[in-house]
Design an enzyme around this catalytic site. Structure first.
Site, PDB file in Angstrom:
ATOM      1  N   GLU A 314     -30.879  -6.222 -37.329  1.00 20.05           N
ATOM      2  CA  GLU A 314     -30.210  -7.463 -37.706  1.00 20.05           C
ATOM      3  C   GLU A 314     -31.025  -8.182 -38.773  1.00 20.05           C
ATOM      4  O   GLU A 314     -32.201  -8.494 -38.551  1.00 20.05           O
ATOM      5  CB  GLU A 314     -30.043  -8.391 -36.503  1.00 20.05           C
ATOM      6  CG  GLU A 314     -29.035  -7.923 -35.475  1.00 20.05           C
ATOM      7  CD  GLU A 314     -28.819  -8.961 -34.382  1.00 20.05           C
ATOM      8  OE1 GLU A 314     -27.663  -9.190 -34.016  1.00 20.05           O
ATOM      9  OE2 GLU A 314     -29.811  -9.545 -33.901  1.00 20.05           O
ATOM     10  N   CYS A 315     -30.416  -8.462 -39.905  1.00 16.21           N
ATOM     11  CA  CYS A 315     -30.998  -9.232 -40.995  1.00 16.21           C
ATOM     12  C   CYS A 315     -32.344  -8.636 -41.427  1.00 16.21           C
ATOM     13  O   CYS A 315     -32.375  -7.691 -42.203  1.00 16.21           O
ATOM     14  CB  CYS A 315     -31.126 -10.702 -40.610  1.00 16.21           C
ATOM     15  SG  CYS A 315     -31.259 -11.800 -42.052  1.00 16.21           S
TER      16      CYS A 315
END
Length: 434
Positions: A314-315
């Site tokens: 994530e990210c």
């Protein structure tokens, strides 16, 4: 659990420092205090934890729904939870501080920057209280906590100007020691730049803990207690170090409830643990790009991913799974799993709540399923022309404005962060167990 919400008149009025001072004042009064944060945030909660010693709960109707935030609010025990707002009290198109206060049925203490005002502070508070009727929201603004307020005549003038029904909850004095340094994505984290204990103790002395205790009330309880989830046999390795630290407490807890979890540090060059799948949370890989490139962990992870090991990023995790990451000090090779190059930018590239629709079956959703989350990043991804996306963006920016979730082998990397209440991590461990 009882609670109250600290809502600001705007961003930048000092809600985080006010929340820390309130938590300290309540603790000094013998209250077993917890904290929470309205809206998606990983940084402010780290400061909350540094003061309370307990996880700070993310409370966001978009991410969790009303039942979800009520369940999350009530975790951990304790006597009272202080919820720090986001932006101004009424700001936010899908999830505002006012929405959180309404969902939890909690009173709002308004944090006002009083540096250049006295009677006008009272007028501002009155306007915020009356605006709830105009907005059609059942919001109970019960009083004022004045930031940047001197004692003596300054504080007396504000207190005396408050109309009936708006209580004086004290003041936070102007003090350079109460300023938390900032960088991109927000403040420095709580373990990097904690407030000096002496300055925080002094600030807490100006807070009326007795009045706050009188104003607090029991939060609304969820009608749906939530379903019990069976434990799986999955083994999940979670990256946890200075580069990968943006992970909601609820996500860590959900993974541990449903799987065997081990942690490792890519920054330190740890080997990838023996596992059925890997989770790389968000964080600051750009601050540790050289160590990540030279440490060997990402190379090993790339090889494992090419052999079919499921990896979810994530990210910051997406950034580390890409081919390269360009920062101010050059271009650094990353894991090379996802066909994209990442570059840091001077201004943020996305900041919003997001909604994603899965194009096909993937690690966190079935085909056609939707996920709600949020995005906030200064990096920009340039995918290869043949890159494959897992999600169409219904709200937000994603990777290219229309899509999010680069996928290769059994690896998925998104700019979106999702909460455990979304069901995404249940889906992840169930795929690993299958």
């Amino acid at each position: 659990m009882r609670g109250l919400v600290l809502g600001g008149t705007a961003s930048g009025v000092g809600k985080t420092v006010a929340t820390l001072a309130v938590c300290r004042a309540l603790a000094d009064a013998g209250v077993d205090v917890r904290a929470g944060k309205a809206g998606p945030d990983f940084i402010d909660p780290s400061h909350h934890r540094a003061v309370t010693g307990h996880p700070s709960r993310t409370l966001d109707p978009w991410l969790e729904g009303t039942a979800g935030i009520r369940r999350n609010f009530d975790r951990d025990g304790g006597d009272l939870r202080v919820v720090e707002g986001v932006m101004g009290l009424y700001d936010g198109s899908v999830s505002s501080t006012a929405d959180v206060a309404a969902a939890l049925d909690l009173p709002v203490v308004l944090v006002v920057d009083a540096a250049a005002g006295m009677e006008s502070v009272a007028a501002t508070a009155l306007g915020f209280r009356e605006y709830a009727t105009h907005a059609g929201q059942d919001i109970d603004v019960v009083g004022v906590l004045a930031q940047q307020a001197h004692g003596g005549r300054h504080a007396d003038g504000i207190r005396e100007a408050l109309p009936d029904g708006l209580a004086w909850f004290g003041r936070i004095p102007p003090d350079p020691a109460l300023e938390i340094p900032e960088r991109h994505l927000g403040l420095h984290l709580g373990d990097e730049a904690p407030l000096p204990d002496e300055a925080l103790a002094t600030a807490a002395e100006g807070v009326r803990a007795d009045r706050l205790l009188d104003a607090a009330r029991e939060a609304g309880r969820p009608e749906d207690p939530g379903r019990e989830r069976e434990r799986t046999g999955a083994r999940v390795a979670v990256a946890r170090d200075a580069a990968f630290r943006f992970c909601y407490p609820a996500t860590r807890e959900r993974l541990r409830e449903r799987a065997t979890v081990t942690t490792f540090s890519p920054v330190a060059g740890d080997p990838v643990p023996d596992c059925d799948g890997v989770y790389l949370p968000g964080g600051y890989p750009e601050l540790h790009a050289a160590a990540l490139a030279d440490g060997g962990t990402l190379d090993a992870l790339g090889a494992r991913a090419a052999d079919g090991l499921p990896v979810l990023g994530e990210c910051g995790g997406l950034m580390a799974l890409a081919e390269s990451l360009t920062t101010d000090d050059g271009t650094h090779a990353m894991a090379g799993v996802l066909p994209a190059e990442i570059g840091m930018r001077d201004r943020y590239r996305a900041l919003d709540h997001v909604e994603l629709a899965a194009r096909d079956r993937t690690l966190t959703a079935d085909a056609g399923g939707t996920l709600r989350g949020h995005e906030f990043h200064y990096s920009e991804a340039t995918p290869a022309r043949d890159a494959r996306f897992a999600f169409d963006v219904r709200r937000g920016d994603g990777i290219d404005g229309d899509h999010d979730g680069l996928t290769e082998y059994r690896t998925l990397g998104t700019y979106a962060h999702v909460h455990a209440a979304s069901g995404a991590f249940d889906r992840f461990v169930e795929v690993l167990d299958g």
